[in-house]
Enzyme design. Structure first.
Site, PDB file in Angstrom:
ATOM      1  N   HIS A 119       6.185  -8.037  -1.580  1.00 38.02           N
ATOM      2  CA  HIS A 119       5.089  -8.421  -2.473  1.00 38.02           C
ATOM      3  C   HIS A 119       4.748  -7.345  -3.493  1.00 38.02           C
ATOM      4  O   HIS A 119       3.663  -7.348  -4.054  1.00 38.02           O
ATOM      5  CB  HIS A 119       3.852  -8.810  -1.645  1.00 38.02           C
ATOM      6  CG  HIS A 119       4.098 -10.038  -0.809  1.00 38.02           C
ATOM      7  ND1 HIS A 119       3.438 -10.311   0.360  1.00 38.02           N
ATOM      8  CD2 HIS A 119       4.952 -11.069  -0.995  1.00 38.02           C
ATOM      9  CE1 HIS A 119       3.885 -11.461   0.862  1.00 38.02           C
ATOM     10  NE2 HIS A 119       4.801 -11.934   0.064  1.00 38.02           N
ATOM     11  N   ASP A 162       0.786  -1.233   0.000  1.00 36.50           N
ATOM     12  CA  ASP A 162       0.000   0.000   0.000  1.00 36.50           C
ATOM     13  C   ASP A 162       0.818   1.284   0.000  1.00 36.50           C
ATOM     14  O   ASP A 162       0.277   2.369  -0.234  1.00 36.50           O
ATOM     15  CB  ASP A 162      -0.977  -0.002   1.186  1.00 36.50           C
ATOM     16  CG  ASP A 162      -0.284  -0.224   2.527  1.00 36.50           C
ATOM     17  OD1 ASP A 162       0.830   0.284   2.735  1.00 36.50           O
ATOM     18  OD2 ASP A 162      -0.880  -0.909   3.389  1.00 36.50           O
TER      19      ASP A 162
HETATM   20  P1  NAD Z   1      -2.659 -11.372   7.460  1.00 40.62           P
HETATM   21  O1  NAD Z   1      -3.928 -10.746   7.000  1.00 40.62           O
HETATM   22  O2  NAD Z   1      -2.433 -12.809   7.259  1.00 40.62           O
HETATM   23  O3  NAD Z   1      -2.457 -11.111   9.025  1.00 40.62           O
HETATM   24  C1  NAD Z   1      -2.638  -9.861   9.600  1.00 40.62           C
HETATM   25  C2  NAD Z   1      -2.090  -9.907  11.025  1.00 40.62           C
HETATM   26  O4  NAD Z   1      -2.208  -8.585  11.549  1.00 40.62           O
HETATM   27  C3  NAD Z   1      -2.852 -10.841  11.993  1.00 40.62           C
HETATM   28  O5  NAD Z   1      -1.909 -11.617  12.724  1.00 40.62           O
HETATM   29  C4  NAD Z   1      -3.577  -9.877  12.933  1.00 40.62           C
HETATM   30  O6  NAD Z   1      -3.696 -10.378  14.258  1.00 40.62           O
HETATM   31  C5  NAD Z   1      -2.655  -8.679  12.884  1.00 40.62           C
HETATM   32  N1  NAD Z   1      -3.292  -7.416  13.212  1.00 40.62           N
HETATM   33  C6  NAD Z   1      -4.586  -7.058  13.018  1.00 40.62           C
HETATM   34  N2  NAD Z   1      -4.771  -5.807  13.444  1.00 40.62           N
HETATM   35  C7  NAD Z   1      -3.576  -5.367  13.888  1.00 40.62           C
HETATM   36  C8  NAD Z   1      -3.129  -4.143  14.456  1.00 40.62           C
HETATM   37  N3  NAD Z   1      -3.959  -3.128  14.631  1.00 40.62           N
HETATM   38  N4  NAD Z   1      -1.821  -4.014  14.796  1.00 40.62           N
HETATM   39  C9  NAD Z   1      -0.970  -5.039  14.614  1.00 40.62           C
HETATM   40  N5  NAD Z   1      -1.338  -6.232  14.109  1.00 40.62           N
HETATM   41  C10 NAD Z   1      -2.625  -6.378  13.753  1.00 40.62           C
HETATM   42  O7  NAD Z   1      -1.528 -10.494   6.806  1.00 40.62           O
HETATM   43  P2  NAD Z   1      -0.005 -10.826   6.499  1.00 40.62           P
HETATM   44  O8  NAD Z   1       0.579 -11.665   7.563  1.00 40.62           O
HETATM   45  O9  NAD Z   1       0.619  -9.519   6.210  1.00 40.62           O
HETATM   46  O10 NAD Z   1      -0.041 -11.700   5.166  1.00 40.62           O
HETATM   47  C11 NAD Z   1      -0.928 -11.453   4.110  1.00 40.62           C
HETATM   48  C12 NAD Z   1      -0.278 -11.069   2.801  1.00 40.62           C
HETATM   49  O11 NAD Z   1      -1.094 -10.122   2.096  1.00 40.62           O
HETATM   50  C13 NAD Z   1       0.957 -10.323   2.968  1.00 40.62           C
HETATM   51  O12 NAD Z   1       1.632 -10.359   1.800  1.00 40.62           O
HETATM   52  C14 NAD Z   1       0.389  -8.927   3.188  1.00 40.62           C
HETATM   53  O13 NAD Z   1       1.260  -7.923   3.249  1.00 40.62           O
HETATM   54  C15 NAD Z   1      -0.498  -8.819   2.046  1.00 40.62           C
HETATM   55  N6  NAD Z   1      -1.489  -7.768   2.292  1.00 40.62           N
HETATM   56  C16 NAD Z   1      -1.115  -6.464   2.172  1.00 40.62           C
HETATM   57  C17 NAD Z   1      -1.999  -5.457   2.496  1.00 40.62           C
HETATM   58  C18 NAD Z   1      -1.536  -4.041   2.432  1.00 40.62           C
HETATM   59  O14 NAD Z   1      -0.730  -3.700   1.572  1.00 40.62           O
HETATM   60  N7  NAD Z   1      -1.990  -3.224   3.360  1.00 40.62           N
HETATM   61  C19 NAD Z   1      -3.283  -5.762   2.932  1.00 40.62           C
HETATM   62  C20 NAD Z   1      -3.648  -7.113   3.014  1.00 40.62           C
HETATM   63  C21 NAD Z   1      -2.708  -8.098   2.717  1.00 40.62           C
END
Ligand code: NAD
Length: 230
Positions: A111, A96
Site C-alpha cells: 500500500h 509506516d
Molecule cells: P486492520 O486494522 O484491518 O486489522 C488489524 C489486525 O491486527 C486485527 O486483526 C487485529 O486483531 C490485529 N492486531 C491488533 N493488535 C495486534 C497485535 N498487537 N499483534 C498482532 N495483531 C494485532 O489492518 P489490516 O488488516 O492491516 O488492513 C488495513 C489496511 O490499512 C492495510 O492496508 C494496513 O496495512 C493499512 N494500515 C497501515 C497502518 C500502518 O502503516 N501502520 C496502520 C493502519 C492501517
C-alpha cells in the site's frame, strides 16, 4: 515453536496489527484512524484534487506521529530471523516504514509508503524521514506531489503486487501477522487455495474471518514473536 529452518522459502505478511504495539493505530476497530478522520477528506484522490494542502498536512501529521513511535521487539525479532534465513521475504500492508527502521528488508510494500511522494508525470521520489515533506512540488514540472500511498478508490500498484504474488507462489511457509485480512486485494494474496499449498500460520491476538482456514493459529501479539517463532 514454529521453526523456520524446516522450510525453504518463507513469506511473512504483515498488517496494521504488527505496528499497533508501537503506537501506530490500526484502521478498523477501537482507536482506528478512520473513526477520527473522514477518509473522504484526507485519503482519496478526490480530496487531494480538491485541497492538496489539507491532504498533505494530514500526511505530515501521520509522519510526525509515526516518527514518535519505535519498532518493538517483534519487529526486531523479524529482522534477526531474516538475517538468519536469507529466503525470508517480508511483504507488508503497512505504510509506516517500521520494519525498515528495525533493520528488515521489505520485498513489497503493498500500500505504498509515508516516506515517498509521487508526480503523475515524473514518478516516485523518496522523501526524507521527517515530519514535514522536503518539498510539496515536483522539482521537474512544479505540480503538487501526492503521497505514494494506495488511498481509498486507488488501483493497486500491479508491479508491487506481481512481485508479492511471485514470492507467495514459491513459498512453503506463509506467516500472516496482525492483519484482519479483509482489505482486498491484499487479503486475496493469502494462499488458501494454492496447490501445492504452503503451510499457513496466523499470528493475531484476535480471531479473524480467515482464522479457521490456517493450518496453525498463534493467539499472541506481534511483540511476543520471539516466544513462538525461531
Ligand atoms: P486492520 O486494522 O484491518 O486489522 C488489524 C489486525 O491486527 C486485527 O486483526 C487485529 O486483531 C490485529 N492486531 C491488533 N493488535 C495486534 C497485535 N498487537 N499483534 C498482532 N495483531 C494485532 O489492518 P489490516 O488488516 O492491516 O488492513 C488495513 C489496511 O490499512 C492495510 O492496508 C494496513 O496495512 C493499512 N494500515 C497501515 C497502518 C500502518 O502503516 N501502520 C496502520 C493502519 C492501517
Amino acid at each position: 515453536m514454529l521453526e523456520l529452518s524446516r522450510f525453504t522459502r518463507v513469506v511473512v505478511f504483515t498488517g496494521a496489527g504488527m505496528s499497533a504495539e508501537s503506537g501506530v493505530p490500526t484502521y478498523r476497530g477501537r482507536g482506528g484512524i478512520w473513526q477520527q478522520y473522514d477518509y473522504r477528506e484526507y485519503a482519496c484522490e478526490d480530496a487531494f484534487q480538491r485541497d492538496p494542502g489539507k491532504v498533505l498536512d494530514f500526511h505530515e501529521l501521520r509522519r510526525t506521529h509515526v516518527l514518535g513511535c519505535a519498532p518493538h521487539a517483534g519487529h526486531a525479532h523479524l529482522a534477526a530471523l531474516q538475517r538468519g534465513h536469507p529466503a525470508l521475504s517480508l511483504i507488508t500492508q503497512n505504510i509506516d516504514g517500521l520494519h525498515q527502521r528495525a533493520g528488515s528488508a521489505v520485498a513489497a510494500e503493498l500500500h505504498g509508503s509515508l516516506w515517498r511522494l509521487r508526480c503523475a508525470r515524473h514518478g516516485v521520489r523518496e522523501d526524507a524521514a521527517a515530519g514535514r515533506f522536503e518539498t510539496r512540488r515536483c522539482p521537474q514540472c512544479g505540480s503538487m506531489l501526492r503521497p505514494d500511498i494506495t488511498w481509498f478508490g486507488d488501483l493497486v500498484d500491479e508491479a508491487v503486487f506481481g512481485r508479492a504474488r511471485a514470492l507467495i507462489d514459491a513459498c512453503d511457509l506463509f506467516v500472516s501477522i496482525g492483519t484482519s485480512a479483509v482489505v482486498w486485494p491484499a487479503a486475496g494474496l493469502i494462499p488458501f487455495a494454492h496447490r501445492p499449498r504452503p503451510y499457513l500460520v496466523e499470528i493475531n491476538p484476535e480471531e479473524t474471518e480467515g482464522s479457521e482456514r490456517f493450518d496453525a493459529v498463534i493467539r499472541a501479539p506481534a511483540s511476543a514473536l520471539a516466544q513462538w517463532v525461531a
